[in-house]
Write a protein that holds these residues in place. Structure first.
Motif, PDB file in Angstrom:
ATOM      1  N   SER A   3       0.484  -1.234  -0.071  1.00  0.00           N
ATOM      2  CA  SER A   3       0.151  -0.314  -0.150  1.00  0.00           C
ATOM      3  C   SER A   3       1.076   0.862   0.324  1.00  0.00           C
ATOM      4  N   LEU A   6       2.190   1.241  -3.493  1.00  0.00           N
ATOM      5  CA  LEU A   6       0.734   1.931  -4.465  1.00  0.00           C
ATOM      6  C   LEU A   6       1.028   3.632  -4.040  1.00  0.00           C
ATOM      7  N   GLU A 159      -6.943   1.795  -4.513  1.00  0.00           N
ATOM      8  CA  GLU A 159      -5.756   0.536  -4.878  1.00  0.00           C
ATOM      9  C   GLU A 159      -4.737   0.254  -3.256  1.00  0.00           C
ATOM     10  N   ASP A 200     -12.776  -4.105  -5.414  1.00  0.00           N
ATOM     11  CA  ASP A 200     -11.924  -4.386  -6.254  1.00  0.00           C
ATOM     12  C   ASP A 200     -13.061  -4.032  -7.507  1.00  0.00           C
ATOM     13  N   VAL A 203     -13.636  -0.322  -7.616  1.00  0.00           N
ATOM     14  CA  VAL A 203     -12.399   0.185  -8.452  1.00  0.00           C
ATOM     15  C   VAL A 203     -12.229   0.223 -10.166  1.00  0.00           C
ATOM     16  N   HIS A 204     -11.991  -1.055 -10.178  1.00  0.00           N
ATOM     17  CA  HIS A 204     -12.348  -1.479 -11.833  1.00  0.00           C
ATOM     18  C   HIS A 204     -13.505  -0.204 -12.740  1.00  0.00           C
ATOM     19  N   ARG A 207     -12.639   3.168 -12.787  1.00  0.00           N
ATOM     20  CA  ARG A 207     -11.594   3.045 -14.003  1.00  0.00           C
ATOM     21  C   ARG A 207     -12.373   3.101 -15.410  1.00  0.00           C
TER      22      ARG A 207
END
Length: 359
Positions: A3, A6, A159, A200, A203-204, A207
């Motif tokens: 983390s 990131l 992320e 997850d 977050v996608h 994007r």
């Protein structure tokens, strides 16, 4: 990637570390509502951007300006000032028709001048609106850019939380699940993994939305450039074409007067006629070149199609990955059930020995 790594990577991409930490702290994997709300405000800006783009597409200023410009040029071409430069026959000179023709041309000019001034005022109004649209599109571009950056911040924060969960929370929950005294530990582990997968996917989705924002930016610039090009063309016509047309008319009238005075000005008349022809051809070529440059925006359709194909492929990849993740989770669920059954069987098998010990 950890983390911390990131977070450092997000800082390198221009995303403020403080903002990423603040957004990451708003995510609580034990509270599904925080995952569902995460990035919703940033995504909602897509609707506002789409409405603004639709408003720009519905704007009829560009079409009306083009029609008015075409009408003005047609009017100028329809008024043939070269009639005064035509060589008259002996009978016309004998009857003195040259002056009558000149007066008729002047009277017609007075009527056409009113039309030209009206169209010119309308074109100037359209040019002002086009420039206002350029400024409005500039503000919309800045707002879309802020929207893009906000999505990038949320993606970076998500992320970071995912990396932290994979590196710390899930391993800790897995160790706790091996404790036979904590019967709820396996369920907690499963809930944590489910929350992690939900984040997850969230977050996608962000994007994908960021990709939409990225595609909107060049579209705004394209509309803005077309508006600026048309505004410049209108200014050029009002500042150059119309005055040149009036100058040509004045020259034609002057040539007519000179011809009436004598044939001594024949050479000057021929030269002026050639200049008029050259000016008309120059205007035609310049207008054709400008229109070609103005219409170049339609050739970007291939880029839009390519971006659309890439987006469709991305969505298909997302569905495939989600399906694979679902299959993996189903397999994991079976394995967890088998592990729990083994623990219960072990606990059941050791119970008689404990009873004997107590006796």
């Amino acid at each position: 990637m950890s983390s911390d790594q990131l977070a450092d990577s997000a800082t390198d991409r221009g995303v403020p570390a403080e903002k990423v930490d603040s957004l990451a702290s708003s995510i609580d994997l034990s509270d599904p509502a925080t995952i569902l709300r995460f990035g919703a405000d940033a995504q909602n800006r897509a609707a506002a951007a789409a409405d603004a783009m639709l408003g720009a597409a519905r704007n009829q200023t560009t079409g009306e300006a083009g029609e008015a410009l075409s009408g003005l040029l047609a009017t100028l071409r329809g008024f043939d000032v070269t009639q005064l430069s035509e060589k008259r026959g002996f009978l016309s000179r004998l009857l003195g028709r040259g002056k009558a023709e000149a007066m008729a041309i002047i009277q017609r000019y007075e009527g056409v001048r009113g039309q030209i001034e009206t169209v010119g005022d309308k074109l100037d109004t359209h040019r002002t609106r086009l420039l206002e649209d350029v400024e409005r599109l500039e503000r919309l571009y800045a707002a879309t850019l802020d929207w893009f950056h906000a999505l990038a911040e949320h993606i970076a924060a998500g992320e970071v939380v995912l990396a932290r969960t994979d590196a710390e929370a899930i391993p800790a929950a897995e160790r706790a699940a091996t404790d036979p005294e904590d019967t709820l530990a396996p369920q907690k582990l499963r809930d944590l993994r489910a929350a992690r997968d939900e984040l997850d996917r969230r977050v996608h989705d962000l994007r994908l939305t960021r990709q939409v924002a990225m595609q909107a930016l060049p579209g705004l610039r394209l509309i803005q450039e077309n508006d600026k090009a048309l505004a410049a063309k209108i200014l050029s016509v009002l500042a150059n074409t119309v005055p040149l047309w009036r100058t040509q008319l004045a020259q034609a009238l002057a040539i007519q007067t000179m011809r009436e005075a004598g044939e001594a000005v024949r050479a000057a008349t021929d030269l002026t006629n050639r200049l008029l022809t050259a000016n008309a051809e120059t205007l035609r070529q310049g207008n054709a070149e400008a229109r070609v440059e103005l219409e170049r925006g339609v050739f970007d359709l291939a880029a839009v199609q390519q971006a659309n194909a890439a987006l469709v492929s991305t969505l298909e990849d997302s569905l495939r990955i989600a399906e694979e993740g679902r299959a993996t989770r189903q397999q994991a669920t079976k394995e967890l059930a088998r592990a729990e059954a083994e623990i219960r069987r072990a606990l059941t098998a050791t119970r008689p020995s404990a009873d004997v010990t107590r006796r």
